[in-house]
Design a protein around this motif. Structure first.
Motif, PDB file in Angstrom:
ATOM      1  N   LEU A  18      12.199 -31.390  -4.687  1.00 40.97           N
ATOM      2  CA  LEU A  18      12.988 -30.173  -4.790  1.00 40.97           C
ATOM      3  C   LEU A  18      12.075 -28.967  -4.777  1.00 40.97           C
ATOM      4  O   LEU A  18      11.089 -28.918  -5.492  1.00 40.97           O
ATOM      5  N   LEU A  19      12.476 -28.000  -3.988  1.00 42.12           N
ATOM      6  CA  LEU A  19      11.677 -26.789  -3.882  1.00 42.12           C
ATOM      7  C   LEU A  19      12.496 -25.624  -4.405  1.00 42.12           C
ATOM      8  O   LEU A  19      13.654 -25.475  -4.066  1.00 42.12           O
ATOM      9  N   ALA A  20      11.851 -24.760  -5.215  1.00 41.81           N
ATOM     10  CA  ALA A  20      12.559 -23.648  -5.832  1.00 41.81           C
ATOM     11  C   ALA A  20      12.190 -22.313  -5.223  1.00 41.81           C
ATOM     12  O   ALA A  20      11.533 -22.256  -4.216  1.00 41.81           O
ATOM     13  N   THR A  21      12.667 -21.230  -5.823  1.00 42.89           N
ATOM     14  CA  THR A  21      12.398 -19.888  -5.316  1.00 42.89           C
ATOM     15  C   THR A  21      10.980 -19.415  -5.516  1.00 42.89           C
ATOM     16  O   THR A  21      10.267 -19.951  -6.326  1.00 42.89           O
ATOM     17  N   ALA A  22      10.547 -18.334  -4.868  1.00 40.95           N
ATOM     18  CA  ALA A  22       9.195 -17.810  -5.105  1.00 40.95           C
ATOM     19  C   ALA A  22       8.846 -16.354  -4.767  1.00 40.95           C
ATOM     20  O   ALA A  22       9.669 -15.616  -4.499  1.00 40.95           O
ATOM     21  N   CYS A  23       7.409 -15.946  -4.386  1.00 40.74           N
ATOM     22  CA  CYS A  23       6.277 -14.955  -4.457  1.00 40.74           C
ATOM     23  C   CYS A  23       6.743 -13.881  -5.354  1.00 40.74           C
ATOM     24  O   CYS A  23       6.798 -12.964  -5.425  1.00 40.74           O
ATOM     25  N   GLU A 163      -0.150 -40.019  -3.739  1.00 40.35           N
ATOM     26  CA  GLU A 163      -0.620 -39.468  -5.012  1.00 40.35           C
ATOM     27  C   GLU A 163      -0.405 -37.959  -5.072  1.00 40.35           C
ATOM     28  O   GLU A 163       0.058 -37.421  -6.089  1.00 40.35           O
ATOM     29  N   VAL A 164      -0.730 -37.275  -3.997  1.00 43.72           N
ATOM     30  CA  VAL A 164      -0.545 -35.828  -3.955  1.00 43.72           C
ATOM     31  C   VAL A 164       0.940 -35.475  -3.950  1.00 43.72           C
ATOM     32  O   VAL A 164       1.368 -34.529  -4.626  1.00 43.72           O
ATOM     33  N   THR A 165       1.738 -36.235  -3.224  1.00 38.64           N
ATOM     34  CA  THR A 165       3.187 -35.989  -3.223  1.00 38.64           C
ATOM     35  C   THR A 165       3.754 -36.128  -4.629  1.00 38.64           C
ATOM     36  O   THR A 165       4.557 -35.305  -5.077  1.00 38.64           O
ATOM     37  N   ALA A 166       3.325 -37.149  -5.356  1.00 34.51           N
ATOM     38  CA  ALA A 166       3.796 -37.355  -6.724  1.00 34.51           C
ATOM     39  C   ALA A 166       3.351 -36.219  -7.638  1.00 34.51           C
ATOM     40  O   ALA A 166       4.121 -35.748  -8.487  1.00 34.51           O
ATOM     41  N   GLN A 167       2.099 -35.767  -7.468  1.00 34.47           N
ATOM     42  CA  GLN A 167       1.596 -34.660  -8.285  1.00 34.47           C
ATOM     43  C   GLN A 167       2.385 -33.385  -8.014  1.00 34.47           C
ATOM     44  O   GLN A 167       2.710 -32.623  -8.924  1.00 34.47           O
ATOM     45  N   MET A 168       2.708 -33.159  -6.749  1.00 37.97           N
ATOM     46  CA  MET A 168       3.472 -31.982  -6.368  1.00 37.97           C
ATOM     47  C   MET A 168       4.854 -31.998  -7.017  1.00 37.97           C
ATOM     48  O   MET A 168       5.334 -30.984  -7.535  1.00 37.97           O
ATOM     49  N   LYS A 169       5.490 -33.159  -7.007  1.00 41.07           N
ATOM     50  CA  LYS A 169       6.806 -33.292  -7.634  1.00 41.07           C
ATOM     51  C   LYS A 169       6.738 -33.023  -9.127  1.00 41.07           C
ATOM     52  O   LYS A 169       7.562 -32.296  -9.694  1.00 41.07           O
ATOM     53  N   ASP A 171       4.426 -31.368 -10.853  1.00 43.15           N
ATOM     54  CA  ASP A 171       4.085 -29.983 -11.154  1.00 43.15           C
ATOM     55  C   ASP A 171       5.256 -29.051 -10.876  1.00 43.15           C
ATOM     56  O   ASP A 171       5.498 -28.098 -11.629  1.00 43.15           O
ATOM     57  N   LEU A 172       6.003 -29.313  -9.816  1.00 42.62           N
ATOM     58  CA  LEU A 172       7.159 -28.478  -9.508  1.00 42.62           C
ATOM     59  C   LEU A 172       8.198 -28.569 -10.621  1.00 42.62           C
ATOM     60  O   LEU A 172       8.796 -27.559 -11.003  1.00 42.62           O
ATOM     61  N   ALA A 173       8.400 -29.773 -11.143  1.00 39.66           N
ATOM     62  CA  ALA A 173       9.366 -29.936 -12.237  1.00 39.66           C
ATOM     63  C   ALA A 173       8.959 -29.097 -13.449  1.00 39.66           C
ATOM     64  O   ALA A 173       9.796 -28.461 -14.099  1.00 39.66           O
ATOM     65  N   LEU A 174       7.660 -29.061 -13.761  1.00 36.06           N
ATOM     66  CA  LEU A 174       7.182 -28.274 -14.886  1.00 36.06           C
ATOM     67  C   LEU A 174       7.302 -26.781 -14.592  1.00 36.06           C
ATOM     68  O   LEU A 174       7.713 -25.995 -15.464  1.00 36.06           O
ATOM     69  N   ILE A 175       6.960 -26.374 -13.376  1.00 36.54           N
ATOM     70  CA  ILE A 175       7.096 -24.972 -12.982  1.00 36.54           C
ATOM     71  C   ILE A 175       8.541 -24.507 -13.169  1.00 36.54           C
ATOM     72  O   ILE A 175       8.810 -23.401 -13.653  1.00 36.54           O
ATOM     73  N   GLN A 176       9.477 -25.367 -12.804  1.00 33.74           N
ATOM     74  CA  GLN A 176      10.893 -25.028 -12.954  1.00 33.74           C
ATOM     75  C   GLN A 176      11.283 -24.942 -14.426  1.00 33.74           C
ATOM     76  O   GLN A 176      12.054 -24.057 -14.820  1.00 33.74           O
ATOM     77  N   LYS A 177      10.766 -25.842 -15.265  1.00 33.12           N
ATOM     78  CA  LYS A 177      11.040 -25.781 -16.701  1.00 33.12           C
ATOM     79  C   LYS A 177      10.505 -24.486 -17.304  1.00 33.12           C
ATOM     80  O   LYS A 177      11.095 -23.931 -18.238  1.00 33.12           O
ATOM     81  N   TRP A 178       9.380 -24.038 -16.801  1.00 32.51           N
ATOM     82  CA  TRP A 178       8.808 -22.769 -17.269  1.00 32.51           C
ATOM     83  C   TRP A 178       9.625 -21.566 -16.797  1.00 32.51           C
ATOM     84  O   TRP A 178       9.408 -20.462 -17.279  1.00 32.51           O
ATOM     85  N   GLY A 179      10.513 -21.779 -15.855  1.00 29.41           N
ATOM     86  CA  GLY A 179      11.311 -20.673 -15.329  1.00 29.41           C
ATOM     87  C   GLY A 179      10.544 -19.759 -14.397  1.00 29.41           C
ATOM     88  O   GLY A 179      10.904 -18.593 -14.221  1.00 29.41           O
ATOM     89  N   VAL A 180       9.509 -20.289 -13.780  1.00 28.67           N
ATOM     90  CA  VAL A 180       8.713 -19.486 -12.849  1.00 28.67           C
ATOM     91  C   VAL A 180       9.493 -19.309 -11.548  1.00 28.67           C
ATOM     92  O   VAL A 180       9.919 -20.285 -10.937  1.00 28.67           O
ATOM     93  N   THR A 181       9.663 -18.069 -11.139  1.00 25.13           N
ATOM     94  CA  THR A 181      10.382 -17.793  -9.899  1.00 25.13           C
ATOM     95  C   THR A 181       9.540 -17.006  -8.905  1.00 25.13           C
ATOM     96  O   THR A 181      10.058 -16.464  -7.930  1.00 25.13           O
ATOM     97  N   GLY A 182       8.245 -16.910  -9.155  1.00 20.53           N
ATOM     98  CA  GLY A 182       7.402 -16.192  -8.212  1.00 20.53           C
ATOM     99  C   GLY A 182       5.933 -16.334  -8.533  1.00 20.53           C
ATOM    100  O   GLY A 182       5.560 -16.912  -9.547  1.00 20.53           O
TER     101      GLY A 182
END
Length: 218
Positions: A18-23, A163-169, A171-182
């Motif tokens: 899953l990819l979320a919003t950003a910059c 391994e990198v795909t799993a790490q990306m998933k 980290d993205l989940a944590l970024i989303q929990k942090w509420g990072v949108t940019g």
């Protein structure tokens, strides 16, 4: 104002990544504090959600090599890293917020695995945004790292690995929990997220203030 830096749509990629919003980045105020809760920074809800179990106070910059604002912040971020007190760690976490940004996230994980981030981080930003190298695809990025003395085939193998795909998933989940949108966004100790700051120097100074607060609490 470093508020609306860039916006991208949420969508699913790589069969469930899953990819979320950003910059973008960005409520209770202590009149004695130099920064306002809910404005310059946000206290995250619930228990701290740290990036690693190291036990040290951590400063995480959520960034992308595809973000020009991250390129502009990078020299200040390096000074911030050097100025952090003992017992504090600085970490980079790439944000795979769009299909265009996925190669940059994969490139960072591969560079980290190969131990070359310290000597390539600023140079990649420089080539992309100052020298206007066509650094957009994973092949482009592999060429960049090859110019830096990295084995191209090994870089590609790691960057495209499960391994990198799993790490990306993860980290993205944590970024989303942090509420990072940019990007760039700073998260301190899994408790505080940067919000609406006016300059990169202010972002750096506020980060150091939050770090000192965390150290005092420990």
């Amino acid at each position: 104002m470093l508020k609306h830096l860039s916006r991208l749509r949420l969508f699913a990629l790589l069969g469930g990544l899953l990819l979320a919003t950003a910059c973008t980045a960005g409520a209770g105020a202590d009149p004695a504090a130099p920064y306002t809760e809910g404005s310059e920074y946000v206290t995250l809800p619930g228990p701290a959600q740290r990036y690693s179990p190291e036990g040290k106070v951590e400063v995480v910059e959520v960034f992308s090599y595809g973000c020009i604002h991250c390129a502009h912040f990078a020299p200040t971020a390096e000074k911030l890293r050097a100025a952090l007190p003992k017992g504090v760690v600085f970490k980079l976490v790439p944000a795979p917020f769009s299909a265009e940004w996925l190669p940059f996230a994969r490139a960072y994980y591969a560079a980290k695995k190969l131990g070359v981030v310290d000597r390539t981080h600023l140079e990649l930003f420089k080539e992309k945004f100052e020298q206007n190298y066509p650094l957009n695809t994973l092949d482009d990025l592999a060429d960049f790292y090859a110019r830096q003395g990295v084995n191209r085939a090994e870089f590609m193998r790691i960057a495209t690995s499960d391994e990198v795909t799993a790490q990306m998933k993860s980290d993205l989940a944590l970024i989303q929990k942090w509420g990072v949108t940019g990007t760039p966004t700073i998260v301190v100790d899994g408790k505080y997220r940067s919000g609406e700051v006016h300059t990169f120097d202010q972002l750096s100074a506020m980060t150091q203030w939050l770090v000192k607060r965390e150290l005092a609490g420990k």
